[in-house]
Design an enzyme around this catalytic site. Structure first.
Site, PDB file in Angstrom:
ATOM      1  N   ASP A  36     -25.988   8.569  27.907  1.00 10.91           N
ATOM      2  CA  ASP A  36     -26.209  10.014  27.775  1.00 10.91           C
ATOM      3  C   ASP A  36     -27.386  10.430  28.662  1.00 10.91           C
ATOM      4  O   ASP A  36     -28.400   9.736  28.732  1.00 10.91           O
ATOM      5  CB  ASP A  36     -26.487  10.384  26.312  1.00 10.91           C
ATOM      6  CG  ASP A  36     -25.253  10.184  25.426  1.00 10.91           C
ATOM      7  OD1 ASP A  36     -24.143  10.016  25.969  1.00 10.91           O
ATOM      8  OD2 ASP A  36     -25.409  10.199  24.186  1.00 10.91           O
TER       9      ASP A  36
ATOM     10  N   ARG B 197      -9.425  11.899  15.713  1.00  8.62           N
ATOM     11  CA  ARG B 197     -10.820  11.651  15.330  1.00  8.62           C
ATOM     12  C   ARG B 197     -11.684  12.787  15.867  1.00  8.62           C
ATOM     13  O   ARG B 197     -11.398  13.315  16.948  1.00  8.62           O
ATOM     14  CB  ARG B 197     -11.290  10.320  15.923  1.00  8.62           C
ATOM     15  CG  ARG B 197     -12.763  10.025  15.756  1.00  8.62           C
ATOM     16  CD  ARG B 197     -13.123   8.669  16.374  1.00  8.62           C
ATOM     17  NE  ARG B 197     -14.525   8.353  16.134  1.00  8.62           N
ATOM     18  CZ  ARG B 197     -15.505   8.663  16.956  1.00  8.62           C
ATOM     19  NH1 ARG B 197     -15.259   9.279  18.098  1.00  8.62           N
ATOM     20  NH2 ARG B 197     -16.750   8.339  16.657  1.00  8.62           N
TER      21      ARG B 197
END
Ligand code: AKG
Ligand code: FE2
Length: 331
Positions: A213, A277
């Site tokens: 990230d 999901r």
């Protein structure tokens, strides 16, 4: 009316052979792990407990780059509404989601797959809504429950991330008001992810391709389906979901800030086979002008602005489909 983007067509275009349908996913299953668990209540107890808790956090940030927190201050009600709202918005027809001005957000807020993928391993069998905190207040009026839920989550997540960032910095011996100064609430952003069932084997098609990230830290809330994996000492580990906890992971900027003491670990998501999901990630980011520098000697990275970092990533991804990341800035 279909809600799903044309994932299969996009995969076929990237992969000229025939894709293998998933039969026995156990064959590609990796070892499971429970992330180090930090009870944030301990921070409110006496000096000794607080110190111990801070040390546990720092240790997890350097060994795993990941940990989970309970008693984090974000109510279970807000988290559950967030997933409910997410289901509603992603179940809108694809034609609506891809329209200019969807939810009155800037163009390119809704994304799916990976337009820069040059091969199948760079593809992601998922769709996402990227929402800058600065844009939440302009979100479409008729979706008020979506907006108010996002607002409630983002507000508390911003406080939590600042708190965590300051603790992690303090552990490095850095007493600064850096985060208060450069990470205003509106400089962070949210990504809501939906992973529809994927018929192909998970060693061929990812739900979300391996990545790190590009922020200081990420707060992740996921449902109970599982699929998140992180790479530790060269091995992939599957994270066991815990309904009470939020997952925290160190981003690239904290790796640089800590001079490699804290690790921005590669992670990925395996696409589910039969069910969908959902997850929500809060990316704690500074303003574009913020200068990122290493605290620690000898300094391993040169100083750079967050703008420079984002631009470099974009350049690399457009050229090869892959992010190079912090190694570009090593001295
Ligand atoms: O869906 C997940 O569990 C992870 C999402 C993620 O890594 C991201 O959005 O950067
Ligand atoms: Fe991520």
């Amino acid at each position: 009316m279909s809600i799903d983007p044309p994932f299969q067509e996009a995969c076929n275009a990237l992969f000229k052979g025939s894709l293998v349908r998933a039969k026995d996913e156990k064959l590609v299953r990796v070892e499971e792990c429970e992330l180090p668990l930090i009870d944030m209540n301990c921070l409110t107890l006496g000096h000794k407990d607080r110190e111990k808790c801070m040390k546990q956090m720092a240790q997890a940030a350097s060994e795993w780059g990941f940990f989970q927190v309970v008693n984090h201050g974000i109510s279970q009600g807000v988290l559950q509404s967030l997933i409910c709202e997410q289901i509603k918005v992603f179940h809108e027809p694809l034609s609506k989601k891809t329209k200019e001005n969807f939810l009155n957000l800037p163009s390119n807020s809704y994304r799916w797959g990976n337009p820069d993928a040059t091969c199948l391993r760079q593809f992601s069998w998922s769709e996402a809504l990227h929402i800058s905190l600065a844009d939440i207040s302009r979100m479409d009026g008729y979706k008020t429950t979506l907006r108010s839920t996002i607002e409630a989550f983002a507000g508390t997540a911003a406080t939590l991330s600042q708190n965590l960032a300051e603790i992690l910095a303090q552990n490095l011996g850095v007493k600064s008001n850096y985060f208060r100064q450069y990470c205003a609430p509106y400089t962070s952003y949210l990504r809501m992810n939906r992973y529809p069932p994927c018929p192909f084997s998970s060693d061929q098609v990812y739900g979300l391709m391996p990545h790190t990230d590009s922020d200081f830290l990420t707060i992740l809330y996921q449902d109970q389906i599982g699929g998140l994996q992180l790479k530790k000492h060269g091995r992939w580990l599957a994270v066991i979901p815990n309904p009470q906890s939020l997952i925290i992971n160190i981003g690239d900027l904290f790796q640089v800030f800590s001079n490699n003491v804290y690790k921005s670990m590669e992670h990925r998501v395996l696409a589910p086979q039969r069910v969908e999901r959902f997850s929500v990630a809060f990316f704690y980011c500074p303003s574009y002008d913020a200068v990122i520098q290493s605290y620690g000697k000898p300094t391993m990275y040169r100083k750079f602005s967050f703008r420079e970092y984002k631009q470099q990533i974009q350049k690399d991804v457009q050229a090869t489909g892959d992010k190079v990341g912090v190694s570009r800035f090593l001295l």
